[in-house]
Enzyme design. Structure first.
Site, PDB file in Angstrom:
ATOM      1  N   CYS A 102       0.842  -1.202   0.000  1.00  0.00           N
ATOM      2  CA  CYS A 102       0.000   0.000   0.000  1.00  0.00           C
ATOM      3  C   CYS A 102       0.878   1.252   0.000  1.00  0.00           C
ATOM      4  O   CYS A 102       1.584   1.522  -0.960  1.00  0.00           O
ATOM      5  CB  CYS A 102      -0.960  -0.057   1.187  1.00  0.00           C
ATOM      6  SG  CYS A 102      -2.261   1.170   1.199  1.00  0.00           S
ATOM      7  N   HIS A 103       0.879   2.011   1.100  1.00  0.00           N
ATOM      8  CA  HIS A 103       1.714   3.206   1.227  1.00  0.00           C
ATOM      9  C   HIS A 103       3.104   2.891   1.775  1.00  0.00           C
ATOM     10  O   HIS A 103       3.932   3.778   1.915  1.00  0.00           O
ATOM     11  CB  HIS A 103       1.036   4.239   2.138  1.00  0.00           C
ATOM     12  CG  HIS A 103      -0.115   4.956   1.514  1.00  0.00           C
ATOM     13  ND1 HIS A 103      -1.361   4.389   1.421  1.00  0.00           N
ATOM     14  CD2 HIS A 103      -0.211   6.182   0.946  1.00  0.00           C
ATOM     15  CE1 HIS A 103      -2.190   5.251   0.832  1.00  0.00           C
ATOM     16  NE2 HIS A 103      -1.520   6.337   0.526  1.00  0.00           N
TER      17      HIS A 103
END
Length: 168
Positions: A102-103
């Site tokens: 994800c991030h």
């Protein structure tokens, strides 16, 4: 048995921490939660709580075999910490596993470890990953030398599978 560091701060994506963490432990590996400070509760977006076991200032790459970076809002807080960035840079210099979902790749961007690698991520940071020198792939999991990346919680099974392959 590998020694695996999980980098964590408030706002992490709960399943992206919980599922890889439990899978790595169940596979018999040793886990350590590293935060911005030692013995601090880190709260996930939906309320899961983990307590940091070590502060970033207290860790060295030589003490670990791999680093996993869950996504959500936590990577933004982690990437501006010089000790976290130093640690990830040192782990990469030793060609040890760095996995982010994800991030999570935001921390890799700040540590300058994506240049020349293939990577994926949450679509919102795709351009940042490209600007960091990575060849972006819109795939559930991308393995590029010592770097493993995935996009979102739905990609967790593939992300976990590739982490466990590298750790074995």
């Amino acid at each position: 048995m590998a020694k695996v560091a999980f980098l964590l701060a408030n706002g992490f994506e709960d399943s992206e921490m919980k599922n890889p963490y439990e899978a790595v432990r169940e596979a018999g590996h040793e886990t350590t939660i590293i935060g911005l400070e030692k013995n601090v509760e880190c709260k996930g977006k939906t309320g899961t709580v983990y307590t940091s076991e070590l502060a970033a200032t207290d860790v060295k790459a030589t003490d670990f075999d791999a680093v996993i970076i869950p996504g959500g809002g936590a990577p933004e807080a982690l990437r501006v910490n010089d000790d976290i960035v130093r640690f990830v840079r040192e782990v990469n210099a030793q060609s040890k596993l760095i996995a982010g979902i994800c991030h999570g790749p935001q921390v890799m961007i700040s540590a300058n470890v994506l240049d020349g690698k293939q990577a994926t991520c949450y679509i919102g940071i795709r351009d940042d990953v490209k600007l960091a020198g990575a060849d972006f792939k819109d795939e559930e999991v991308v393995v590029s030398e010592n770097i493993i990346t995935s996009r979102t919680p739905k990609d967790e099974p593939a992300f976990i599978r590739e982490i466990l392959v590298k750790l074995s």
